[in-house]
Write a protein that holds these residues in place. Structure first.
Motif, PDB file in Angstrom:
ATOM      1  N   LEU B  52      -5.406  52.166 -68.585  1.00  0.00           N
ATOM      2  CA  LEU B  52      -3.969  51.880 -68.541  1.00  0.00           C
ATOM      3  C   LEU B  52      -3.669  50.876 -67.439  1.00  0.00           C
ATOM      4  O   LEU B  52      -4.320  50.877 -66.397  1.00  0.00           O
ATOM      5  CB  LEU B  52      -3.197  53.179 -68.283  1.00  0.00           C
ATOM      6  N   PRO B  53      -2.678  50.005 -67.663  1.00  0.00           N
ATOM      7  CA  PRO B  53      -2.370  49.025 -66.629  1.00  0.00           C
ATOM      8  C   PRO B  53      -1.884  49.712 -65.353  1.00  0.00           C
ATOM      9  O   PRO B  53      -1.031  50.574 -65.413  1.00  0.00           O
ATOM     10  CB  PRO B  53      -1.257  48.181 -67.260  1.00  0.00           C
ATOM     11  N   GLN B  54      -2.464  49.357 -64.248  1.00  0.00           N
ATOM     12  CA  GLN B  54      -2.106  49.972 -62.965  1.00  0.00           C
ATOM     13  C   GLN B  54      -2.024  48.875 -61.928  1.00  0.00           C
ATOM     14  O   GLN B  54      -2.634  47.826 -62.081  1.00  0.00           O
ATOM     15  CB  GLN B  54      -3.194  50.961 -62.514  1.00  0.00           C
ATOM     16  N   ASN B  64      -5.947  56.440 -59.169  1.00  0.00           N
ATOM     17  CA  ASN B  64      -4.734  56.728 -59.918  1.00  0.00           C
ATOM     18  C   ASN B  64      -5.052  57.292 -61.305  1.00  0.00           C
ATOM     19  O   ASN B  64      -4.277  58.066 -61.850  1.00  0.00           O
ATOM     20  CB  ASN B  64      -3.888  55.459 -60.032  1.00  0.00           C
ATOM     21  N   ARG B  67      -5.314  60.997 -61.039  1.00  0.00           N
ATOM     22  CA  ARG B  67      -4.001  61.635 -60.997  1.00  0.00           C
ATOM     23  C   ARG B  67      -3.390  61.659 -62.395  1.00  0.00           C
ATOM     24  O   ARG B  67      -2.783  62.632 -62.800  1.00  0.00           O
ATOM     25  CB  ARG B  67      -3.106  60.885 -60.016  1.00  0.00           C
ATOM     26  N   SER B  68      -3.601  60.561 -63.139  1.00  0.00           N
ATOM     27  CA  SER B  68      -3.059  60.501 -64.508  1.00  0.00           C
ATOM     28  C   SER B  68      -3.683  61.581 -65.388  1.00  0.00           C
ATOM     29  O   SER B  68      -2.983  62.242 -66.145  1.00  0.00           O
ATOM     30  CB  SER B  68      -3.352  59.150 -65.147  1.00  0.00           C
ATOM     31  N   SER B  71      -2.175  64.819 -64.484  1.00  0.00           N
ATOM     32  CA  SER B  71      -0.769  64.858 -64.857  1.00  0.00           C
ATOM     33  C   SER B  71      -0.597  65.038 -66.370  1.00  0.00           C
ATOM     34  O   SER B  71       0.170  65.887 -66.827  1.00  0.00           O
ATOM     35  CB  SER B  71      -0.136  63.563 -64.349  1.00  0.00           C
ATOM     36  N   TRP B  72      -1.339  64.263 -67.145  1.00  0.00           N
ATOM     37  CA  TRP B  72      -1.269  64.384 -68.608  1.00  0.00           C
ATOM     38  C   TRP B  72      -1.733  65.770 -69.049  1.00  0.00           C
ATOM     39  O   TRP B  72      -1.096  66.415 -69.892  1.00  0.00           O
ATOM     40  CB  TRP B  72      -2.178  63.356 -69.288  1.00  0.00           C
ATOM     41  N   LEU B  74      -2.145  68.744 -67.333  1.00  0.00           N
ATOM     42  CA  LEU B  74      -1.317  69.892 -66.947  1.00  0.00           C
ATOM     43  C   LEU B  74       0.045  69.837 -67.637  1.00  0.00           C
ATOM     44  O   LEU B  74       0.622  70.882 -67.960  1.00  0.00           O
ATOM     45  CB  LEU B  74      -1.154  69.944 -65.434  1.00  0.00           C
ATOM     46  N   GLY B  75       0.541  68.626 -67.880  1.00  0.00           N
ATOM     47  CA  GLY B  75       1.798  68.481 -68.613  1.00  0.00           C
ATOM     48  C   GLY B  75       1.653  69.024 -70.027  1.00  0.00           C
ATOM     49  O   GLY B  75       2.486  69.809 -70.501  1.00  0.00           O
ATOM     50  N   ILE B 271      -0.940  68.264 -58.488  1.00  0.00           N
ATOM     51  CA  ILE B 271      -1.308  66.994 -59.130  1.00  0.00           C
ATOM     52  C   ILE B 271      -1.281  65.872 -58.089  1.00  0.00           C
ATOM     53  O   ILE B 271      -2.109  64.968 -58.102  1.00  0.00           O
ATOM     54  CB  ILE B 271      -0.342  66.684 -60.300  1.00  0.00           C
ATOM     55  N   GLU B 272      -0.339  65.973 -57.159  1.00  0.00           N
ATOM     56  CA  GLU B 272      -0.219  64.947 -56.123  1.00  0.00           C
ATOM     57  C   GLU B 272      -1.271  65.095 -55.022  1.00  0.00           C
ATOM     58  O   GLU B 272      -1.282  64.323 -54.079  1.00  0.00           O
ATOM     59  CB  GLU B 272       1.182  64.996 -55.500  1.00  0.00           C
TER      60      GLU B 272
END
Lengths: 326, 308
Positions: B52-54, B64, B67-68, B71-72, B74-75, B271-272
């Motif tokens: 993904l563009p970062q 990152n 973290r993604s 985040s994805w 656990l979401g 997540i952070e």
């Protein structure tokens, strides 16, 4: 009748159960806040910015997921150079995920570096407005990082990023008082070092910033001496040079060339170091005794006057006055 | 002698609850609810492979992405577990009434509490197994990707001549974003929130007239429950804020009746990269148990003499 009685009894139990748990939950919330595990409340402005659907998702406990999506959107805004949208999106992202250093660092970088550089070259605006947009963008980048630090006081990297921004020769002219910006830069590096987790360079970076603040020479010299004494890992050319010029400031009668040879090893190395330092005019480094030292070393090394560094035109101190000329 | 010793166990509440739970679990599995795991697998694996563009500098390359992935994943876990627990529980009682299974069960010497507790345990078993599988997948993907990112960063650091202390610091920082115990704690927090939702849906379904009503009301409570802490703060600090009597009473009522789901938002902090202590996790577990037990007893209170 029985149903009514049951409903009343259930409601009573619900209220009693609620009354019993409230103190526990309030205490747990405080503990989670202290542990840095509890996110701050979502601002109403943030809820409006992210829209209804995302608000619902964010309120449903998926704030970092919404921030991840917004990060992708911010990248698109960045490629399209829509700086106001980039700023807005990062504001939202840090509201959603205030403990993610990456968002603070990247948001500040977009504002203070990318957007500011864009305004230097934006031909659609008159110079005065370009200059103001450039200045405002750098100030926003600084404010953004400072907010990040307030949210993450233990993060040494954010402190170091602020120190770097405030001591950048291309940026400190954007602040009303460059001395204040450089002093704040030194403070930021000091705070980064105080966390005990920062890399070794931040202590030297504090010195480099402090050395450029007018009137702080004695404190800077003490710091330079301390770092120099710590060992060879700190003896970078800049630190060695600052030690020399600050000693020359403290003792104007000092034999600069002899001390330079002592620090740098031989006359040629000393001459090269002093020459390089002489040309770093844009960075506002002090140059006490450098001209005298160069003259003495040129005599020792038999450098003809036409080759003297002192006779070479120094690089123009390019800055906002050049960038925003009519 | 042996038969006499086993008799109390066979007739125990625990045994009956387990039998009903196993039956409910099988019933739900046959409803092919695990299909959503395919979607999760795609999300978890895709979040690893999609570049993904970062915006990132050389020193933060790849961090990152970790973290993604968290985040994805656990979401998706939160979403699936809450939906699954509400919908599955909302379906249970009406389906048993429709199939007439309920009459067969209640005609036997099965206490109504055991029936409800068994049904709820069946749903929770389903949610637990789903989360376990999703957790395994997330941890595996995260482990592989963390290894790749660390390797990439070390190569970069060596090429740039970083000192060993800087390399160690970078490695430690990246590993903190990889799979760890706090992440498992966050998955447990997801399960606890789903458990509260399942027990709440069970309570609503005991007096609701349809599955749709139970589902809608449960989700409403879920979203409003994320504001409960705000209401509690209004009540606790109303004196300082100068709130009126009506606002204070409304806030009190709101905070007494609704569960506080915001406490479970610790997932975001994990997540952070924040570490979750065992004490915090233990206290959260107590909150989850407190709600689940209360809602189950409240369900039984309503269901105990309900006529069908």
């Amino acid at each position: 009748m029985k149903t009514v009685w049951k409903s009343v009894a259930l409601l009573g139990a619900l209220l009693a159960f609620g009354a019993a748990r409230i103190p526990y939950e309030a205490g747990l919330e405080r503990q989670l806040c202290d542990d840095g595990l509890f996110p701050p409340d979502l601002e109403i402005g943030t809820r409006e910015r992210i829209g209804q659907t995302s608000s619902a998702v964010a309120l449903g406990g998926l704030r970092t997921l919404v921030a991840t999506f917004l990060n992708l959107r911010a990248f698109t805004f960045f490629t399209e150079q829509r700086w106001a949208d980039v700023e807005d999106t990062f504001e939202t992202m840090v509201d959603l995920a205030p403990r993610t250093r990456y968002y603070w660092e990247t948001g500040s970088w977009h504002l203070a570096y990318n957007a500011a550089s864009y305004y230097i070259n934006d031909s659609k605006l008159p110079p005065l407005r370009r200059r103001e947009a450039w200045r405002a963008s750098i100030v926003k980048g600084r404010n953004f990082l400072e907010r990040g630090i307030r949210n993450n006081p233990d993060d040494w990297r954010l402190q170091a990023s602020l120190g770097f921004l405030l001591s950048d020769a291309n940026k400190f002219h954007a602040f009303r008082d460059p001395d204040e910006a450089l002093a704040a830069s030194a403070d930021a590096y000091r705070a980064a070092a105080a966390t005990g987790r920062a890399l070794g360079y931040v202590k030297r970076a504090e010195l480099y910033a402090l050395a450029r603040v007018a009137g702080r020479e004695s404190a800077t010299l003490a710091l330079a001496r301390r770092l120099y004494a710590e060992g060879p890992q700190n003896r970078t050319p800049t630190l060695q040079m600052l030690l020399l010029v600050l000693e020359a400031h403290e003792n104007p009668d000092m034999n600069v060339d002899a001390r330079a040879i002592e620090i740098f090893g031989d006359a040629q190395k000393a001459y090269d170091a002093l020459s390089n330092h002489w040309f770093r005019t844009r960075e506002r480094f002090p140059v006490y005794g450098v001209a005298e030292g160069l003259r003495a070393l040129e005599k020792q090394l038999a450098i003809p006057p036409e080759d003297s560094v002192l006779n070479q035109p120094p690089p123009p101190p390019r800055g906002p006055d050049d960038w925003f000329r009519e | 002698m042996t038969a006499i010793q086993h008799q109390p166990l066979q007739g125990s509440h625990f045994r009956r609850i387990l039998v009903i739970a196993a039956n409910t679990f099988t019933q739900l599995v046959r409803m092919k609810v695990f299909y959503f795991m395919g979607i999760f697998a795609v999300i978890a694996i895709a979040s690893n492979f999609f570049d993904l563009p970062q915006h990132e500098g050389p020193e933060s390359v790849g961090s990152n992405v970790l973290r993604s992935i968290k985040s994805w994943s656990l979401g998706a876990m939160t979403l699936f577990s809450v939906v699954l627990s509400v919908v599955a529980t909302a379906l249970l009682l009406p389906k048993d009434v429709e199939d007439r299974t309920l009459y067969t069960i209640l005609a036997k010497p099965v206490p109504r509490f055991d029936y409800l507790a068994g049904k709820l345990t069946g749903v929770l078993m389903l949610v637990f197994v789903s989360l376990l599988v999703m957790d395994l997948l997330m941890t595996a993907v995260l482990h592989i990707r963390t290894g790749m990112v660390v390797e990439q960063q070390m190569e970069m650091a060596r090429a740039m001549g970083w000192p060993p202390e800087a390399i160690d610091s970078l490695r430690a920082e990246t590993l903190a974003n990889g799979p760890n115990l706090s992440l498992q704690g966050a998955v447990l927090a997801v399960f606890l929130r789903a458990s509260i939702m399942a027990s709440l849906a069970l309570l609503i379904s005991t007096f609701s007239t349809s599955t749709l009503f139970t589902t809608i009301v449960s989700f409403l409570v879920y979203f409003i429950g994320h504001f409960q802490a705000d209401a509690r703060d209004v009540w606790l600090h109303a004196g300082q804020e100068g709130e009126g009597v009506f606002a204070r009473l409304a806030a009190l009522l709101f905070s007494l009746i609704l569960p506080d789901f915001q406490l479970f938002n610790v997932i975001d902090a994990v997540i952070e990269g924040q570490a979750m202590s065992l004490i915090a996790l233990g206290k959260l577990t107590l909150v989850g148990l407190y709600y689940a037990v209360f809602f189950t007893f409240a369900s039984w209170f309503i269901f105990a003499d309900k006529e069908f």
